[in-house]
Design a protein around this motif. Structure first.
Motif, mmCIF file in Angstrom:
data_model
loop_
_atom_site.group_PDB
_atom_site.id
_atom_site.type_symbol
_atom_site.label_atom_id
_atom_site.label_comp_id
_atom_site.label_asym_id
_atom_site.label_seq_id
_atom_site.Cartn_x
_atom_site.Cartn_y
_atom_site.Cartn_z
ATOM 1 N N UNK A 1 38.669 51.396 46.726
ATOM 2 C CA UNK A 1 37.315 50.939 46.367
ATOM 3 C C UNK A 1 36.836 49.910 47.401
ATOM 4 N N UNK A 2 35.547 49.831 47.586
ATOM 5 C CA UNK A 2 34.956 48.891 48.555
ATOM 6 C C UNK A 2 34.372 47.684 47.826
ATOM 7 N N UNK A 3 34.431 46.530 48.478
ATOM 8 C CA UNK A 3 33.879 45.306 47.894
ATOM 9 C C UNK A 3 32.444 45.516 47.396
ATOM 10 N N UNK A 4 31.654 46.193 48.246
ATOM 11 C CA UNK A 4 30.233 46.380 47.921
ATOM 12 C C UNK A 4 30.057 47.147 46.612
ATOM 13 N N UNK A 5 30.944 48.124 46.381
ATOM 14 C CA UNK A 5 30.837 48.912 45.141
ATOM 15 C C UNK A 5 31.045 47.996 43.940
ATOM 16 N N UNK A 6 32.076 47.166 44.021
ATOM 17 C CA UNK A 6 32.400 46.313 42.869
ATOM 18 C C UNK A 6 31.341 45.236 42.659
ATOM 19 N N UNK B 1 27.096 32.621 36.446
ATOM 20 C CA UNK B 1 26.969 31.714 37.600
ATOM 21 C C UNK B 1 28.342 31.245 38.093
ATOM 22 N N UNK B 2 29.418 31.753 37.467
ATOM 23 C CA UNK B 2 30.745 31.205 37.784
ATOM 24 C C UNK B 2 31.592 32.161 38.622
ATOM 25 N N UNK B 3 30.966 32.910 39.522
ATOM 26 C CA UNK B 3 31.707 33.929 40.267
ATOM 27 C C UNK B 3 32.900 33.372 41.032
ATOM 28 N N UNK B 4 32.832 32.101 41.430
ATOM 29 C CA UNK B 4 33.942 31.513 42.197
ATOM 30 C C UNK B 4 35.112 31.155 41.286
ATOM 31 N N UNK B 5 34.865 31.028 40.003
ATOM 32 C CA UNK B 5 35.919 30.540 39.097
ATOM 33 C C UNK B 5 36.599 31.637 38.286
ATOM 34 N N UNK B 6 35.966 32.812 38.154
ATOM 35 C CA UNK B 6 36.594 33.845 37.306
ATOM 36 C C UNK B 6 37.791 34.451 38.026
ATOM 37 N N UNK B 7 38.647 35.132 37.264
ATOM 38 C CA UNK B 7 39.865 35.707 37.859
ATOM 39 C C UNK B 7 39.492 36.851 38.797
ATOM 40 N N UNK B 8 40.354 37.092 39.790
ATOM 41 C CA UNK B 8 40.104 38.236 40.681
ATOM 42 C C UNK B 8 40.285 39.537 39.891
ATOM 43 N N UNK B 9 41.070 39.474 38.803
ATOM 44 C CA UNK B 9 41.238 40.654 37.939
ATOM 45 C C UNK B 9 39.921 41.093 37.326
ATOM 46 N N UNK B 10 39.075 40.119 36.987
ATOM 47 C CA UNK B 10 37.781 40.476 36.392
ATOM 48 C C UNK B 10 36.942 41.265 37.404
ATOM 49 N N UNK B 11 37.092 40.910 38.672
ATOM 50 C CA UNK B 11 36.324 41.590 39.720
ATOM 51 C C UNK B 11 36.842 43.027 39.935
ATOM 52 N N UNK B 12 38.166 43.173 39.939
ATOM 53 C CA UNK B 12 38.733 44.506 40.226
ATOM 54 C C UNK B 12 38.952 45.327 38.945
ATOM 55 N N UNK B 13 38.512 44.787 37.826
ATOM 56 C CA UNK B 13 38.615 45.442 36.524
ATOM 57 C C UNK B 13 38.265 46.944 36.570
ATOM 58 N N UNK B 14 37.136 47.332 37.201
ATOM 59 C CA UNK B 14 36.782 48.763 37.187
ATOM 60 C C UNK B 14 37.795 49.642 37.932
ATOM 61 N N UNK B 15 38.519 49.074 38.901
ATOM 62 C CA UNK B 15 39.529 49.883 39.600
ATOM 63 C C UNK B 15 40.671 50.237 38.642
ATOM 64 N N UNK B 16 41.036 49.279 37.795
ATOM 65 C CA UNK B 16 42.084 49.534 36.796
ATOM 66 C C UNK B 16 41.590 50.575 35.788
#
Ligand code: TYM
Length: 333
Positions: A98-103, A115-130
């Protein structure tokens, strides 16, 4: 025969939204010819912090609820995601496809991170890949979900396409979402523009599938409405989100069309309508709550059901994910 896969996060208690949007379809699909694989997605749950004891409790609670709704482990596979390592292994491969732009385009991530994109877990970002890995690990092609998951399914198709392209194979099939039109998005009882959600701070915003008759009646009585009587035509509900939501819930729970519900209640105020709605909901949901409480009396039996399900799930996913690993160039395990 196709394979069906779907999942639910064991965070909080399942709501009427989960039930009308997805779970009742999980149950119905068991009657068809397809093999059904249903998963309590505990790996997804920890993308936001969960108290360990609460996570264990809620995973059992969700298992009990699914059984109470009618998931039949003779017909379907029911298990917890963390028990089958193939999910995490394929998710890692997909993290690299997956590409960063897609996520970054995922609206659910934007909503949850706010507004807390810097503080959430990286898992929340890659959630759709899982989530893509969950489905593709079974070569599942049909996925019953509410419409909030459609963007994730599209992404899962994009990931599969890129994987197939990168490795020059037609390995992962296309996925088709199965969405129930009338109840694809059940809204909050307090705000007809917001999705009904397990995580809404106000318990009055939702019906929990384990709510008692009194609580259901009270929540419907207090549900937000507008001062107009119920209209005659479906399109007259367009600018009335709360009315539209309640009519939609009534239609879904009684198995009628929205137009039929309006035909019956047109011109009536919300008082009698809400009474009929509460009655229909109680008749449907109270027995599910009661059965859930019965199943919860034996946590060891629930654990055993999930473990048996995990063994069956593993038998399907392991060879598929092993083949994906081989295609990527990993030596055999
Ligand atoms: P989750 O746990 O948020 O919700 C489970 C299912 O309930 C549906 N749903 C709704 N439908 C209608 N109205 C609502 N208000 C409403 N709220 C929830 C959801 O659309 C979903 O179908 N990412 C998924 C879990 C997941 C999954 C998967 C699903 C993980 N892997 C693979 C399908 C396939 C989620 O968080 O669902």
């Amino acid at each position: 025969m196709a394979r069906i896969f779907s999942g639910i996060q064991p965070t909080g208690i399942a709501t009427l939204g989960n039930y009308l949007g997805a779970l009742r379809n999980w149950v119905a699909l068991q009657q068809g010819d397809d093999e059904c694989v249903y998963c309590l997605v505990d790996l997804h749950a920890i993308t936001t912090f969960q108290e360990p004891a609460a996570l264990r409790e809620q995973t059992r609670q969700m298992a009990a609820l699914l059984l109470a709704c009618g998931i039949d482990t003779e017909r379907s596979i029911l298990f917890h995601q963390s028990a089958v390592s193939a999910h995490a292994r394929l998710a890692w491969i997909f993290n690299c496809v997956a590409r960063m732009g897609w996520l970054k385009r995922m609206t659910q991530f934007k909503d949850k991170a706010g507004k807390h994109q810097e503080e959430v877990s990286t898992g929340l970002f890659t959630y759709p890949n899982l989530m893509a890995a969950d489905i593709h690990a079974y070569h599942a092609t049909r996925v019953p979900v509410g419409d909030d998951q459609l963007q994730h399914i599209e992404l899962a198709n994009d990931i599969a396409e890129k994987f197939n392209h990168d490795f020059g194979v037609a390995f992962f099939p296309r996925i088709e979402p199965l969405v129930l039109k009338e109840s694809a998005r059940v809204m909050s009882l307090r705000d007809g523009t917001k999705k009904m959600s397990k995580s809404d701070p106000s318990d009055m915003s939702r019906i929990n599938m384990t709510d008692t008759a009194d609580v259901i009646a009270q929540k419907i009585r207090k549900a937000k409405t507008d001062p107009e009587p119920l209209p005659e035509h479906v399109h007259d509900l367009d600018a009335r989100p709360e009315a539209r939501n309640l009519v939609g819930i009534y239609a879904a729970i009684t198995g009628h069309k929205v137009s039929e519900v309006l035909h019956r209640f047109a011109g009536s105020g919300f008082g009698p309508f809400k009474e009929a709605l509460a009655e229909a909901l109680i008749a449907h949901i109270e027995p599910i709550g009661n059965r859930t409480r019965e199943y919860l009396k034996d946590p060891t039996a629930l654990d055993r059901i999930l473990q048996e399900g995990a063994r069956k799930a593993e038998a399907i996913a392991e060879p598929i994910v092993a083949e994906a690993e081989r295609l990527v160039g990993f030596l055999p395990r």
